[in-house]
Design an enzyme around this catalytic site. Structure first.
Site, PDB file in Angstrom:
ATOM      1  N   ASP A  67       0.998  -1.251  -0.066  1.00 30.10           N
ATOM      2  CA  ASP A  67       0.060  -0.053   0.168  1.00 30.10           C
ATOM      3  C   ASP A  67       0.960   1.236  -0.091  1.00 30.10           C
ATOM      4  OD1 ASP A  67       0.892  -0.732   2.569  1.00 30.10           O
ATOM      5  OD2 ASP A  67      -1.089  -0.793   3.518  1.00 30.10           O
ATOM      6  N   ASP A 136      -7.693  -2.419  14.201  1.00 30.24           N
ATOM      7  CA  ASP A 136      -8.839  -2.731  14.053  1.00 30.24           C
ATOM      8  C   ASP A 136      -9.187  -3.782  12.936  1.00 30.24           C
ATOM      9  OD1 ASP A 136      -7.924  -2.004  11.592  1.00 30.24           O
ATOM     10  OD2 ASP A 136      -9.151  -0.026  11.187  1.00 30.24           O
ATOM     11  N   GLU A 143      -9.655  -1.871   5.396  1.00 33.45           N
ATOM     12  CA  GLU A 143     -10.230  -1.626   6.857  1.00 33.45           C
ATOM     13  C   GLU A 143     -11.495  -2.312   6.980  1.00 33.45           C
ATOM     14  OE1 GLU A 143      -8.438  -0.023   8.655  1.00 33.45           O
ATOM     15  OE2 GLU A 143      -7.946   1.843   8.218  1.00 33.45           O
TER      16      GLU A 143
HETATM   17  C1  F6R Z   1       1.509  -1.273   6.121  1.00 27.75           C
HETATM   18  C2  F6R Z   1       0.130  -1.931   6.207  1.00 27.75           C
HETATM   19  C3  F6R Z   1      -0.515  -2.150   7.349  1.00 27.75           C
HETATM   20  C4  F6R Z   1       0.050  -2.225   8.810  1.00 27.75           C
HETATM   21  C5  F6R Z   1      -0.752  -2.183  10.059  1.00 27.75           C
HETATM   22  C6  F6R Z   1       0.214  -2.499  11.130  1.00 27.75           C
HETATM   23  O1  F6R Z   1       2.048  -1.640   4.905  1.00 27.75           O
HETATM   24  O2  F6R Z   1      -0.316  -2.355   5.128  1.00 27.75           O
HETATM   25  O3  F6R Z   1      -1.723  -2.815   7.487  1.00 27.75           O
HETATM   26  O4  F6R Z   1       0.942  -3.545   8.630  1.00 27.75           O
HETATM   27  O5  F6R Z   1      -1.222  -1.084   9.950  1.00 27.75           O
HETATM   28  O6  F6R Z   1       1.097  -1.310  11.331  1.00 27.75           O
HETATM   29  P1  F6R Z   1       2.226  -1.407  12.509  1.00 27.75           P
HETATM   30  O7  F6R Z   1       3.159  -2.373  12.149  1.00 27.75           O
HETATM   31  O8  F6R Z   1       2.897  -0.066  12.545  1.00 27.75           O
HETATM   32  O9  F6R Z   1       1.685  -1.789  13.750  1.00 27.75           O
END
Ligand code: F6R
Length: 260
Positions: A67, A136, A143
């Protein structure tokens, strides 16, 4: 789903690095799906170390990131482009033309997202997709309420995700509202899905994703449908799971050939 619980994020990340490095060594053209955020940082540190000390060769690897924020230029310090070059790509011998990170500034987003899907297919499909987990329950930026068969597209970030990711920005109001993300359907097509989750704040999302029902309200629960999904957790992220003893036992008694 295989649930592997390690004492801490360092041991879990080392295990992840071993699995990724095995794929990099074994495949003629390894196709690796990557994530950003705090979770994969140690994994990338281990891969860089393996490159420096053991000659792990990235020259044949092709990567696709999950992403990117819409509206951020690659050089923006909070962009996922910047993150990936800083934490991994600039420190290994990957060819820049083999790196794919969604373009948050693409002018025709729909066409761009379709092309991203085509590029993954043309490369031969993802051998492994590395995933973090949102508090979440999101994977990529899918999401809650995301279609479980979605492909690459724009998603609106939840307030929770914008708050969680504010640490990478100067202020919460600077966190973009939209991101391009591989879809859940895209992720499920990877040959292996490796989700890592560390720390107490992920425990609720982990228990919902692993032991709850498959539902679009917890996008990571879609991994229950994947034939080779590995949930690599530290103790803190695993503490709300009901079947902890079973997961430990199964991992400790894994046949030799299945170990990595
Ligand atoms: C990032 C992504 C998100 C993160 C998730 C957890 O490329 O796709 O899904 O993996 O938000 O983020 P952290 O690792 O910062 O807790």
């Amino acid at each position: 789903m295989e649930v592997i619980i390690q004492a801490d994020s360092e041991q879990a990340s080392l295990l992840a690095a071993r699995l990724v490095s095995r794929i990099i060594k074994e495949k003629e053209k390894p196709v690796i799906g990557l994530a950003t955020g705090s979770t994969p940082l140690l994994l990338y540190r281990f891969l860089v170390k393996m490159h420096r000390e053991e000659g792990l060769d990235f020259s044949r690897s092709i990567t696709f990131n999950l992403d990117e924020y819409v509206g951020l230029a690659p050089e923006h310090p909070a962009s996922f482009h910047h993150f990936m070059w800083k934490n991994l790509f600039s420190q290994v011998n990957i060819k820049p033309e083999n790196v794919h990170i969604p373009d948050g500034l693409a002018s025709d987003m729909e066409a761009y997202c379709r092309q991203y899907e085509e590029d993954i297919k043309a490369a031969g499909g993802l051998d492994i997709q590395i995933l973090g987990l949102g508090t979440d329950g999101h994977i990529g930026f899918n999401e809650p309420s995301s279609s479980l068969s979605s492909d690459t597209r724009i998603k609106t970030l939840t307030d929770q995700t914008r708050k969680d990711n504010a640490i990478f920005f100067e202020a919460e109001e600077n966190v973009p509202y939209h991101a391009i993300t591989m879809g859940i359907g895209t992720i499920l097509q990877a040959r292996i899905c490796l989700l890592m989750a560390f720390g107490k704040k992920k425990a609720r999302a982990v228990s919902r994703a692993v032991e709850g029902p498959v539902t679009s309200m917890v996008p990571a629960s879609a991994l229950q449908l994947h034939p080779r999904a590995i949930m690599l957790l530290d103790k803190e992220a695993a503490f709300k799971l009901d079947q902890i003893d079973y997961y430990h036992w199964a991992y400790e008694h894994k046949p030799e050939w299945q170990k990595f």
